[in-house]
Write an enzyme that holds these catalytic residues in place. Structure first.
Site, PDB file in Angstrom:
ATOM      1  N   LYS A  26      68.103 105.630 -15.646  1.00  0.00           N
ATOM      2  CA  LYS A  26      68.520 106.822 -16.246  1.00  0.00           C
ATOM      3  C   LYS A  26      69.390 107.812 -15.048  1.00  0.00           C
ATOM      4  O   LYS A  26      70.226 108.253 -15.301  1.00  0.00           O
ATOM      5  CB  LYS A  26      67.193 107.665 -16.672  1.00  0.00           C
ATOM      6  CG  LYS A  26      67.628 109.259 -16.847  1.00  0.00           C
ATOM      7  CD  LYS A  26      66.007 109.646 -17.287  1.00  0.00           C
ATOM      8  CE  LYS A  26      65.198 110.256 -16.435  1.00  0.00           C
ATOM      9  NZ  LYS A  26      65.699 111.276 -15.524  1.00  0.00           N
ATOM     10  N   ASN A  27      68.923 107.567 -13.988  1.00  0.00           N
ATOM     11  CA  ASN A  27      69.187 108.582 -12.786  1.00  0.00           C
ATOM     12  C   ASN A  27      70.848 108.005 -12.146  1.00  0.00           C
ATOM     13  O   ASN A  27      70.926 108.629 -11.201  1.00  0.00           O
ATOM     14  CB  ASN A  27      68.058 108.825 -11.723  1.00  0.00           C
ATOM     15  CG  ASN A  27      66.885 109.702 -12.357  1.00  0.00           C
ATOM     16  OD1 ASN A  27      67.128 110.086 -13.437  1.00  0.00           O
ATOM     17  ND2 ASN A  27      65.908 109.679 -11.635  1.00  0.00           N
ATOM     18  N   CYS A 121      62.221 117.918 -16.903  1.00  0.00           N
ATOM     19  CA  CYS A 121      60.706 117.606 -17.068  1.00  0.00           C
ATOM     20  C   CYS A 121      60.153 118.885 -15.808  1.00  0.00           C
ATOM     21  O   CYS A 121      60.784 119.441 -14.997  1.00  0.00           O
ATOM     22  CB  CYS A 121      60.706 116.424 -16.169  1.00  0.00           C
ATOM     23  SG  CYS A 121      60.589 114.923 -17.432  1.00  0.00           S
ATOM     24  N   ARG A 126      61.772 123.786  -9.467  1.00  0.00           N
ATOM     25  CA  ARG A 126      63.186 123.317  -9.875  1.00  0.00           C
ATOM     26  C   ARG A 126      64.186 124.218  -9.661  1.00  0.00           C
ATOM     27  O   ARG A 126      65.052 124.294 -10.415  1.00  0.00           O
ATOM     28  CB  ARG A 126      63.301 122.274 -10.824  1.00  0.00           C
ATOM     29  CG  ARG A 126      62.285 121.416 -10.822  1.00  0.00           C
ATOM     30  CD  ARG A 126      62.532 120.419 -11.906  1.00  0.00           C
ATOM     31  NE  ARG A 126      63.254 119.194 -11.362  1.00  0.00           N
ATOM     32  CZ  ARG A 126      63.307 118.034 -12.510  1.00  0.00           C
ATOM     33  NH1 ARG A 126      63.026 118.059 -13.543  1.00  0.00           N
ATOM     34  NH2 ARG A 126      64.164 117.133 -11.693  1.00  0.00           N
ATOM     35  N   ASP A 317      58.525 109.817  -8.108  1.00  0.00           N
ATOM     36  CA  ASP A 317      58.368 109.505  -9.609  1.00  0.00           C
ATOM     37  C   ASP A 317      57.559 108.372  -9.679  1.00  0.00           C
ATOM     38  O   ASP A 317      57.077 107.991 -10.783  1.00  0.00           O
ATOM     39  CB  ASP A 317      60.085 108.894 -10.073  1.00  0.00           C
ATOM     40  CG  ASP A 317      61.059 110.032 -10.076  1.00  0.00           C
ATOM     41  OD1 ASP A 317      60.615 111.216 -10.007  1.00  0.00           O
ATOM     42  OD2 ASP A 317      62.152 109.792 -10.349  1.00  0.00           O
ATOM     43  N   ARG A 410      62.710 109.534 -22.752  1.00  0.00           N
ATOM     44  CA  ARG A 410      63.801 110.210 -22.171  1.00  0.00           C
ATOM     45  C   ARG A 410      64.499 109.068 -20.915  1.00  0.00           C
ATOM     46  O   ARG A 410      65.512 109.022 -20.895  1.00  0.00           O
ATOM     47  CB  ARG A 410      63.431 111.394 -21.269  1.00  0.00           C
ATOM     48  CG  ARG A 410      63.011 112.542 -22.036  1.00  0.00           C
ATOM     49  CD  ARG A 410      62.661 113.567 -21.208  1.00  0.00           C
ATOM     50  NE  ARG A 410      64.025 114.050 -20.527  1.00  0.00           N
ATOM     51  CZ  ARG A 410      64.432 115.160 -20.182  1.00  0.00           C
ATOM     52  NH1 ARG A 410      63.424 116.096 -20.090  1.00  0.00           N
ATOM     53  NH2 ARG A 410      65.453 115.490 -19.563  1.00  0.00           N
TER      54      ARG A 410
HETATM   55  C1  EPZ Z   1      65.900 113.928  -8.900  1.00  0.00           C
HETATM   56  O1  EPZ Z   1      65.716 115.162  -9.302  1.00  0.00           O
HETATM   57  C2  EPZ Z   1      65.454 113.051  -9.974  1.00  0.00           C
HETATM   58  N1  EPZ Z   1      66.405 113.043 -11.298  1.00  0.00           N
HETATM   59  C3  EPZ Z   1      64.111 113.025  -9.958  1.00  0.00           C
HETATM   60  O2  EPZ Z   1      63.677 112.322 -11.247  1.00  0.00           O
HETATM   61  C4  EPZ Z   1      63.439 113.042  -8.879  1.00  0.00           C
HETATM   62  O3  EPZ Z   1      61.855 113.223  -9.060  1.00  0.00           O
HETATM   63  C5  EPZ Z   1      63.862 113.891  -7.914  1.00  0.00           C
HETATM   64  O4  EPZ Z   1      65.342 113.571  -7.768  1.00  0.00           O
HETATM   65  C6  EPZ Z   1      63.389 113.429  -6.478  1.00  0.00           C
HETATM   66  O5  EPZ Z   1      63.475 111.990  -6.062  1.00  0.00           O
HETATM   67  C7  EPZ Z   1      67.588 112.478 -11.116  1.00  0.00           C
HETATM   68  O6  EPZ Z   1      68.109 111.957 -10.336  1.00  0.00           O
HETATM   69  C8  EPZ Z   1      68.225 112.936 -12.664  1.00  0.00           C
HETATM   70  P1  EPZ Z   1      65.837 117.258  -6.046  1.00  0.00           P
HETATM   71  P2  EPZ Z   1      66.465 116.328  -8.714  1.00  0.00           P
HETATM   72  O7  EPZ Z   1      66.852 118.179  -6.131  1.00  0.00           O
HETATM   73  O8  EPZ Z   1      67.784 116.255  -8.369  1.00  0.00           O
HETATM   74  C9  EPZ Z   1      64.157 121.228  -4.250  1.00  0.00           C
HETATM   75  C10 EPZ Z   1      62.874 111.704 -13.326  1.00  0.00           C
HETATM   76  O9  EPZ Z   1      61.774 111.580 -13.871  1.00  0.00           O
HETATM   77  N2  EPZ Z   1      65.257 121.931  -4.594  1.00  0.00           N
HETATM   78  O10 EPZ Z   1      65.953 115.984  -5.208  1.00  0.00           O
HETATM   79  O11 EPZ Z   1      66.427 117.606  -9.596  1.00  0.00           O
HETATM   80  C11 EPZ Z   1      63.469 120.887  -5.906  1.00  0.00           C
HETATM   81  O12 EPZ Z   1      62.716 121.977  -6.166  1.00  0.00           O
HETATM   82  C12 EPZ Z   1      63.458 112.727 -12.385  1.00  0.00           C
HETATM   83  O13 EPZ Z   1      63.600 110.806 -13.235  1.00  0.00           O
HETATM   84  C13 EPZ Z   1      65.548 123.304  -4.466  1.00  0.00           C
HETATM   85  O14 EPZ Z   1      64.847 123.699  -3.699  1.00  0.00           O
HETATM   86  O15 EPZ Z   1      65.517 116.674  -7.539  1.00  0.00           O
HETATM   87  C14 EPZ Z   1      62.454 119.692  -5.142  1.00  0.00           C
HETATM   88  O16 EPZ Z   1      61.239 120.482  -4.493  1.00  0.00           O
HETATM   89  C15 EPZ Z   1      62.192 113.939 -12.403  1.00  0.00           C
HETATM   90  N3  EPZ Z   1      66.708 123.981  -4.795  1.00  0.00           N
HETATM   91  C16 EPZ Z   1      63.413 119.207  -4.019  1.00  0.00           C
HETATM   92  O17 EPZ Z   1      64.264 120.211  -3.841  1.00  0.00           O
HETATM   93  C17 EPZ Z   1      67.530 123.365  -5.449  1.00  0.00           C
HETATM   94  O18 EPZ Z   1      68.707 123.866  -5.590  1.00  0.00           O
HETATM   95  C18 EPZ Z   1      64.050 118.025  -4.545  1.00  0.00           C
HETATM   96  O19 EPZ Z   1      64.308 117.988  -5.922  1.00  0.00           O
HETATM   97  C19 EPZ Z   1      67.520 122.064  -5.874  1.00  0.00           C
HETATM   98  C20 EPZ Z   1      66.224 121.310  -5.320  1.00  0.00           C
END
Ligand code: EPZ
Length: 430
Positions: A26-27, A121, A126, A317, A410
């Site tokens: 998916k990702n 999710c 986030r 994940d 999903r």
């Molecule tokens: C990606 O989410 C994945 N989704 C997630 O998988 C996965 O859990 C996550 O990366 C971490 O590996 C997709 O690839 C579509 P991040 P993403 O931005 O990109 C913080 C699943 O179940 N952050 O890497 O949304 C955030 O809050 C999903 O498939 C900020 O602070 O995650 C987190 O603590 C769930 N400000 C950290 O960074 C921002 O502007 C990492 O999140 C953006 C993020």
């Protein structure tokens, strides 16, 4: 496909066997859809998982004026030549966090984009601050009214290459700015970039279409703006889902005599494999397969501490399925979730199933292994924890109902059919 799953547990017996073929990730699918906005002609995508997040990404692209054709099972032809608008439809964009990926190429191509705060999710706050500050570094103006963000390129309609330092590694932000930078004026450097395999894969594909991206897969990525690309006959082949493969490895360890996991890339979830090996699981990893075995006289697994980390560390994940594994290992383990502050919410239901888990704080739990899990009715809080509940229900004694199948749908394709094929007693009820 909605409803709930009914599962008859096997009381900890290791009865499952056979093989499971891993679906497209998916990702990575989300990247292919977003990349179509950078293509002059058709983009063919293969190994697309048949999951509801694919439907959401497809619906959003169609609502932008893109042509989305499902040419065969798991195959799509995308063409964004007729895209005119760049307002992401609120109802869909709010249902999937990855919708924000479209913002990068839309802004680069049309000079403006608007979107609501993206959903997905509920595993933590986030925020989107990295996106907002990144767009501003590229010269865009950002405004927000009634929850809708409007991003506008500087006069002339073109965002500029910039040096963007992420204070946190973010997968989606790295991908969004890599995509935006391809059509920006000048060169962009992303520092403290995320290093997930899906990022390197996206860059590799874009480069094969004429982009000039260096360093993807490391924490420093340099992108020279080149303008729109041409895929020609190249096909975006979605990577196998490393989270699905890792979850099946855990299931195999807990409940199978022998489970072969095919069409996966074990190198993409090495941190999990290492943890399972340390725990005493019999795993043989090849280049594209993984075999997990349990011998009749196998010893109990040992507890191992787990700390989630950005790639190549232990994937957040896989944290919930690993916690289920640890409820069955001997000894005490600490699970430390470092990426999201709301990703231990599933623990309460596992405790109700009989797991011996002590929440220590928002990020840490202590698991005492060796508990007998009992079948229960549980509500999936999100996609990955949903699959963890299914694994727990398979291991448990008695029957379970896992509600909120729509979360699991999903990201996992026809999960009940694939589990049934290896011997799980599972049914979906509407
Ligand atoms: C990606 O989410 C994945 N989704 C997630 O998988 C996965 O859990 C996550 O990366 C971490 O590996 C997709 O690839 C579509 P991040 P993403 O931005 O990109 C913080 C699943 O179940 N952050 O890497 O949304 C955030 O809050 C999903 O498939 C900020 O602070 O995650 C987190 O603590 C769930 N400000 C950290 O960074 C921002 O502007 C990492 O999140 C953006 C993020």
């Amino acid at each position: 496909m909605k409803g709930e799953f009914y599962i008859i547990g096997n009381s900890g017996e290791k009865t499952l066997s056979g093989k499971v073929v891993i679906s497209g990730a998916k990702n990575d699918m989300v990247n292919a859809f977003a990349a179509s906005l950078l293509m002059k002609g058709d983009l063919f995508v293969r190994n697309v998982p048949d999951v509801s997040d694919t439907e959401a990404m497809a619906a959003l692209l169609s609502s932008l004026g893109g042509s989305v054709k499902r040419t065969a099972t798991h195959e799509y032809k995308l063409n964004t030549g007729a895209c005119a608008g760049s307002n992401l439809r609120g109802d869909i964009a709010k249902s999937i966090r990855a919708s924000i990926l479209y913002a990068g190429p839309l802004l680069a191509r049309f000079g403006l984009v608007s979107f609501p705060f993206p959903g997905g999710c509920v595993i933590g706050k986030r925020p989107i601050d990295l996106f907002i500050s990144g767009f501003m570094k590229m010269g865009a103006r950002v405004s927000e009214k009634d929850g809708i963000f409007s991003i506008r390129a500087p006069r002339g309609g073109k965002i500029r290459g910039a040096s963007i330092f992420f204070k946190r590694q973010s997968v989606t932000a790295t991908e969004t700015f890599m995509l935006a930078a391809v059509c920006a004026d000048g060169t962009t450097v992303i520092k403290n970039a995320a290093c997930e395999p899906e990022i390197a894969h996206l860059a590799e594909f874009l480069n094969s279409c004429g982009a000039r991206i260096k360093g993807a897969g490391t924490s420093m990525i340099e992108i020279a703006g080149t303008g729109l690309l041409s895929a020609g006959k190249k096909i975006y082949d979605i990577l196998p889902d490393r989270v699905e493969a890792g979850s099946f490895a855990i299931l195999g360890a807990l409940a199978a005599r022998s489970l072969t996991i095919e069409r996966c890339i074990p190198a993409h979830f090495e941190a999990l494999i290492e943890a399972l090996i340390e725990a005493g699981v019999d795993i043989k990893a090849g280049e594209n397969t993984l075999v997990v075995r349990n011998s009749k006289r196998g010893r109990p697994f040992r507890a191992v501490d787990v700390k989630t980390h950005e790639y190549p560390g232990f994937a957040t994940d896989l944290q919930a399925p690993m916690a289920v594994f640890l409820t069955q290992a001997e000894g005490e383990a600490i699970v430390f979730e470092t990426i999201f502050e709301g990703r231990l919410g599933y623990v309460g239901e596992l405790i109700r199933m009989g797991a011996d888990i002590l929440p220590l704080d928002q990020h840490r739990i202590q698991i005492k292994g060796g508990a007998e899990l009992k079948g229960r009715e549980v509500e999936s809080p999100d996609l990955r924890a949903g699959l963890a509940y299914i694994i727990a229900a398979i291991v448990a004694k008695g029957d379970s109902v896992v509600h909120n199948a729509h979360y699991i749908d999903r990201g996992y394709e026809r999960i009940e059919e694939r589990l049934r094929a290896i011997g799980v007693k599972i049914e979906r009820k509407p």
